[in-house]
Scaffold this motif. Structure first.
Motif, PDB file in Angstrom:
ATOM      1  N   LEU A   1      -5.296   0.736  -2.464  1.00 44.79           N
ATOM      2  CA  LEU A   1      -5.875  -0.152  -1.469  1.00 44.79           C
ATOM      3  C   LEU A   1      -5.291  -1.543  -1.683  1.00 44.79           C
ATOM      4  O   LEU A   1      -5.422  -2.125  -2.757  1.00 44.79           O
TER       5      LEU A   1
ATOM      6  N   ASP B   1     -15.192   4.876  -0.616  1.00 44.56           N
ATOM      7  CA  ASP B   1     -14.859   5.671   0.554  1.00 44.56           C
ATOM      8  C   ASP B   1     -15.352   7.091   0.325  1.00 44.56           C
ATOM      9  O   ASP B   1     -14.868   7.787  -0.556  1.00 44.56           O
TER      10      ASP B   1
ATOM     11  N   ALA C   1       0.829  -1.205   0.000  1.00 45.02           N
ATOM     12  CA  ALA C   1       0.000   0.000   0.000  1.00 45.02           C
ATOM     13  C   ALA C   1       0.863   1.254   0.000  1.00 45.02           C
ATOM     14  O   ALA C   1       0.551   2.244  -0.676  1.00 45.02           O
TER      15      ALA C   1
ATOM     16  N   ARG D   1      -4.544   1.019   3.339  1.00 45.39           N
ATOM     17  CA  ARG D   1      -4.974   1.992   2.338  1.00 45.39           C
ATOM     18  C   ARG D   1      -3.836   2.962   2.031  1.00 45.39           C
ATOM     19  O   ARG D   1      -3.327   3.635   2.921  1.00 45.39           O
TER      20      ARG D   1
ATOM     21  N   ALA E   1      -5.853   5.760  -2.479  1.00 46.40           N
ATOM     22  CA  ALA E   1      -7.005   4.851  -2.406  1.00 46.40           C
ATOM     23  C   ALA E   1      -8.320   5.615  -2.340  1.00 46.40           C
ATOM     24  O   ALA E   1      -8.455   6.581  -1.593  1.00 46.40           O
TER      25      ALA E   1
ATOM     26  N   TYR F   1      -5.689  -5.457   5.608  1.00 46.43           N
ATOM     27  CA  TYR F   1      -5.692  -4.482   4.521  1.00 46.43           C
ATOM     28  C   TYR F   1      -4.916  -3.239   4.927  1.00 46.43           C
ATOM     29  O   TYR F   1      -4.648  -2.993   6.111  1.00 46.43           O
TER      30      TYR F   1
ATOM     31  N   SER G   1     -12.401   1.424   0.370  1.00 47.41           N
ATOM     32  CA  SER G   1     -12.051   0.939   1.695  1.00 47.41           C
ATOM     33  C   SER G   1     -12.607  -0.466   1.884  1.00 47.41           C
ATOM     34  O   SER G   1     -13.529  -0.874   1.187  1.00 47.41           O
TER      35      SER G   1
END
Length: 266
Positions: A94, A189, A88, A112, A116, A110, A119
């Motif tokens: 993402l 997002d 990332a 971001r 990104a 995960y 989400s």
């Protein structure tokens, strides 16, 4: 006992959805008797899984400890989460690590990146046949073709075998999906002013590569999802290389752990 367990799980689900609720609210929503609801709430409270405040119950943070322990028990998480963070950071997209569980794919970790627009949530799931990360897992399994729908990989059912062979040969898949077109692990997002994912016609592209075990069976998928207009050309090629490399690093770490364990046993 089975019915009792089902009722307990239903009450946990409602507490998770509602945040907090009283006995009467839960009884009305479940149609369970108040005494049944109260008994289950007491069980949760006695085990530290729920607490009561101002006449209402809510789940305790002990669930965080449980989820962390479950995740840390997965070797692929222990050896993979740092690679996802690095991915990332390097790409700005993402990035996530997903694993198969029965007929769904679950987000294990995960991160971001700064670019990104989507989400995800750790623990979120999607049917394994309805997203590119799941299809990456299916493509690498033996006797896969009969389970492979064609809506992400290819345009027609006749091309499924060819798409599976290409995925196995290349070690990654690329798919383009439009917001609202179907189930997705990644969701728009809306929090940032730079986000473009609120537009219904925005397309996102996913690049996914498998993490394989010693028998070349897929344990997990490393994936990146970002705007299609950005992930193309030379940048797309670079992203593919980065995703494949991250998956390979995780594989090597898992191999080392297995070798050490085998050595210790002998």
């Amino acid at each position: 006992m089975l019915k009792s367990n089902e009722k307990l799980f239903r009450i946990i689900e409602l507490l998770l959805e509602n945040g907090r609720a009283g006995v009467t609210e839960l009884a009305d929503e479940t149609l369970y008797h108040k005494s049944t609801v109260y008994t289950h709430l007491q069980t949760l409270q006695e085990n530290g899984l729920a607490f009561k405040s101002e006449g209402k119950y809510q789940l305790s943070l002990k669930f965080l400890t449980i989820s962390d322990q479950i995740r840390n028990q997965r070797p692929v998480y222990r050896h993979g989460h740092e690679e996802i963070d690095s991915l990332a950071s390097e790409t700005g997209e993402l990035s996530y690590l997903a694993v198969p569980e029965d007929d769904v794919v679950t987000i294990l970790h995960y991160a971001r990146g700064e670019k990104a627009t989507l989400s995800v949530t750790a623990g979120s799931t999607v049917p394994i046949t309805e997203h590119s990360v799941g299809k990456m897992l299916l493509a690498l399994r033996s006797e896969t073709e009969e389970y492979m729908p064609s809506d992400v990989f290819v345009d027609s059912a006749e091309d499924i075998s060819e798409a599976v062979a290409e995925a196995r040969r290349n070690g990654f898949v690329i798919s383009t999906e439009r917001d609202g077109s179907g189930p997705s692990i990644a969701e728009p997002d809306q929090s940032g002013p730079r986000s473009e994912s609120h537009l219904t016609d925005v397309q996102h592209k996913t690049v996914a590569a498998p993490v394989l075990d010693e028998n070349d069976e897929p344990l997990a998928v490393v994936a990146i999802t970002g705007l299609s207009k950005r992930i193309n050309g030379e940048y797309q090629e670079r992203v593919c290389q980065q995703v494949v490399r991250a998956a390979a690093v995780i594989e090597r770490k898992l191999d080392v752990e297995q070798t050490v364990r085998a050595s210790n046993r002998s």
